[in-house]
Design a protein around this motif. Structure first.
Motif, PDB file in Angstrom:
ATOM      1  N   GLY A  38       0.828  -1.193   0.000  1.00  0.00           N
ATOM      2  CA  GLY A  38       0.000   0.000   0.000  1.00  0.00           C
ATOM      3  C   GLY A  38       0.866   1.248   0.000  1.00  0.00           C
ATOM      4  N   VAL A  39       0.364   2.333   0.558  1.00  0.00           N
ATOM      5  CA  VAL A  39       1.102   3.598   0.610  1.00  0.00           C
ATOM      6  C   VAL A  39       1.996   3.593   1.844  1.00  0.00           C
ATOM      7  CG1 VAL A  39       0.884   6.103   0.848  1.00  0.00           C
ATOM      8  CG2 VAL A  39      -0.722   4.842  -0.594  1.00  0.00           C
ATOM      9  N   ILE A  50      14.549   4.542   6.780  1.00  0.00           N
ATOM     10  CA  ILE A  50      13.431   4.664   7.712  1.00  0.00           C
ATOM     11  C   ILE A  50      12.144   4.611   6.890  1.00  0.00           C
ATOM     12  CG2 ILE A  50      12.292   6.091   9.455  1.00  0.00           C
ATOM     13  CD1 ILE A  50      15.046   7.463   9.874  1.00  0.00           C
ATOM     14  N   GLU A  51      11.243   3.735   7.278  1.00  0.00           N
ATOM     15  CA  GLU A  51       9.963   3.614   6.590  1.00  0.00           C
ATOM     16  C   GLU A  51       8.831   3.779   7.608  1.00  0.00           C
ATOM     17  OE1 GLU A  51       9.700  -0.039   4.417  1.00  0.00           O
ATOM     18  OE2 GLU A  51      11.741   0.161   3.666  1.00  0.00           O
ATOM     19  N   ILE A  52       7.795   4.468   7.171  1.00  0.00           N
ATOM     20  CA  ILE A  52       6.588   4.616   7.982  1.00  0.00           C
ATOM     21  C   ILE A  52       5.423   4.135   7.141  1.00  0.00           C
ATOM     22  CG2 ILE A  52       5.031   6.262   9.095  1.00  0.00           C
ATOM     23  CD1 ILE A  52       7.510   7.982   9.714  1.00  0.00           C
ATOM     24  N   GLN A  53       4.625   3.247   7.712  1.00  0.00           N
ATOM     25  CA  GLN A  53       3.496   2.706   6.964  1.00  0.00           C
ATOM     26  C   GLN A  53       2.393   2.261   7.903  1.00  0.00           C
ATOM     27  OE1 GLN A  53       5.522  -0.837   5.278  1.00  0.00           O
ATOM     28  NE2 GLN A  53       3.688  -1.869   6.035  1.00  0.00           N
ATOM     29  N   PRO A  54       1.165   2.239   7.405  1.00  0.00           N
ATOM     30  CA  PRO A  54       0.080   1.661   8.195  1.00  0.00           C
ATOM     31  C   PRO A  54       0.340   0.170   8.394  1.00  0.00           C
ATOM     32  CG  PRO A  54      -0.790   2.941   6.359  1.00  0.00           C
ATOM     33  CD  PRO A  54       0.685   2.807   6.148  1.00  0.00           C
ATOM     34  N   ASN A  55      -0.089  -0.366   9.506  1.00  0.00           N
ATOM     35  CA  ASN A  55       0.045  -1.797   9.736  1.00  0.00           C
ATOM     36  C   ASN A  55      -0.949  -2.576   8.876  1.00  0.00           C
ATOM     37  OD1 ASN A  55       1.008  -4.202  10.778  1.00  0.00           O
ATOM     38  ND2 ASN A  55       0.027  -3.980  12.749  1.00  0.00           N
ATOM     39  N   ILE A  57      -2.365  -3.533   5.489  1.00  0.00           N
ATOM     40  CA  ILE A  57      -1.982  -3.492   4.085  1.00  0.00           C
ATOM     41  C   ILE A  57      -3.039  -4.213   3.259  1.00  0.00           C
ATOM     42  CG2 ILE A  57       0.479  -3.284   4.543  1.00  0.00           C
ATOM     43  CD1 ILE A  57       0.731  -6.300   3.970  1.00  0.00           C
ATOM     44  N   PRO A  58      -3.160  -3.850   1.980  1.00  0.00           N
ATOM     45  CA  PRO A  58      -4.185  -4.464   1.145  1.00  0.00           C
ATOM     46  C   PRO A  58      -3.984  -5.976   1.026  1.00  0.00           C
ATOM     47  CG  PRO A  58      -3.158  -2.591   0.032  1.00  0.00           C
ATOM     48  CD  PRO A  58      -2.372  -2.864   1.266  1.00  0.00           C
ATOM     49  N   GLY A  59      -5.038  -6.730   1.291  1.00  0.00           N
ATOM     50  CA  GLY A  59      -4.981  -8.184   1.169  1.00  0.00           C
ATOM     51  C   GLY A  59      -5.511  -8.649  -0.176  1.00  0.00           C
ATOM     52  N   ASP A  60      -5.191  -9.866  -0.538  1.00  0.00           N
ATOM     53  CA  ASP A  60      -5.631 -10.435  -1.813  1.00  0.00           C
ATOM     54  C   ASP A  60      -7.148 -10.592  -1.884  1.00  0.00           C
ATOM     55  OD1 ASP A  60      -3.033 -10.601  -2.679  1.00  0.00           O
ATOM     56  OD2 ASP A  60      -2.770 -12.673  -2.041  1.00  0.00           O
ATOM     57  N   ASP A  61      -7.788 -10.738  -0.734  1.00  0.00           N
ATOM     58  CA  ASP A  61      -9.231 -10.986  -0.700  1.00  0.00           C
ATOM     59  C   ASP A  61     -10.058  -9.708  -0.557  1.00  0.00           C
ATOM     60  OD1 ASP A  61      -8.562 -10.303   1.867  1.00  0.00           O
ATOM     61  OD2 ASP A  61      -9.316 -12.130   2.792  1.00  0.00           O
ATOM     62  N   GLY A  62      -9.416  -8.556  -0.715  1.00  0.00           N
ATOM     63  CA  GLY A  62     -10.126  -7.288  -0.573  1.00  0.00           C
ATOM     64  C   GLY A  62     -10.170  -6.769   0.851  1.00  0.00           C
ATOM     65  N   TYR A  67       0.549  -5.980   8.372  1.00  0.00           N
ATOM     66  CA  TYR A  67       1.920  -6.157   7.890  1.00  0.00           C
ATOM     67  C   TYR A  67       2.731  -6.895   8.950  1.00  0.00           C
ATOM     68  CZ  TYR A  67       6.562  -4.992   6.113  1.00  0.00           C
ATOM     69  OH  TYR A  67       7.850  -5.060   5.636  1.00  0.00           O
ATOM     70  N   ALA A  68       2.506  -6.528  10.201  1.00  0.00           N
ATOM     71  CA  ALA A  68       3.176  -7.168  11.341  1.00  0.00           C
ATOM     72  C   ALA A  68       2.103  -7.801  12.221  1.00  0.00           C
ATOM     73  CB  ALA A  68       4.002  -6.152  12.123  1.00  0.00           C
ATOM     74  N   PRO A  69       1.675  -9.044  11.904  1.00  0.00           N
ATOM     75  CA  PRO A  69       0.594  -9.659  12.663  1.00  0.00           C
ATOM     76  C   PRO A  69       0.904  -9.840  14.147  1.00  0.00           C
ATOM     77  CG  PRO A  69       1.485 -11.193  11.019  1.00  0.00           C
ATOM     78  CD  PRO A  69       2.164  -9.884  10.826  1.00  0.00           C
ATOM     79  N   GLU A  70       2.181  -9.924  14.485  1.00  0.00           N
ATOM     80  CA  GLU A  70       2.553 -10.046  15.895  1.00  0.00           C
ATOM     81  C   GLU A  70       2.286  -8.760  16.672  1.00  0.00           C
ATOM     82  OE1 GLU A  70       6.390  -8.967  13.699  1.00  0.00           O
ATOM     83  OE2 GLU A  70       4.541 -10.012  13.283  1.00  0.00           O
ATOM     84  N   HIS A  71       2.029  -7.671  15.956  1.00  0.00           N
ATOM     85  CA  HIS A  71       1.714  -6.377  16.573  1.00  0.00           C
ATOM     86  C   HIS A  71       0.397  -5.860  15.985  1.00  0.00           C
ATOM     87  CE1 HIS A  71       5.710  -6.516  18.222  1.00  0.00           C
ATOM     88  NE2 HIS A  71       6.227  -6.585  17.019  1.00  0.00           N
TER      89      HIS A  71
END
Length: 107
Positions: A38-39, A50-55, A57-62, A67-71
């Motif tokens: 995603g963005v 350094i990267e900043i991103q929403p946790n 992210i677009p999935g294959d199923d819509g 991105y980090a399932p442990e968090h």
């Protein structure tokens, strides 16, 4: 050896965190878009990558996937990639209210 650190926040949006980190580190972020992630926002320079991103992210199923399932409770991630330990970077990021250090890996 390369250090990979993950920080997270549920206090700030990605754009708010970009503004805060820019002020604390004097770096310039560029917005990128990826089919997989995603963005996200990227800065490269003195402190490494350094990267900043929403946790979410677009999935294959819509549906969004973490991105980090442990968090999964974290809304926004900040990821660093430094060629060596960078204590100044971690100290400055530690002063941002609501930003929490989640993990570190060294390879």
């Amino acid at each position: 050896m390369t250090d990979y650190d993950t920080y997270g926040t549920s206090t700030h949006t990605a754009s708010e965190l970009v503004r805060l980190v820019t002020g604390h580190l004097d770096v310039v972020f560029t917005e990128r878009e990826s089919d997989y992630r995603g963005v996200y926002h990227l800065a490269q320079g003195t402190y490494g990558r350094i990267e900043i991103q929403p946790n979410a992210i677009p999935g294959d199923d819509g549906q969004d996937d973490p991105y980090a399932p442990e968090h999964s409770s974290v809304r926004v991630l900040l990821l660093t990639d430094t060629p060596a330990p960078e204590p100044t970077l971690h100290t400055r990021l530690g002063t941002i209210q609501g930003l929490v250090h989640l993990s570190r890996e060294s390879w």
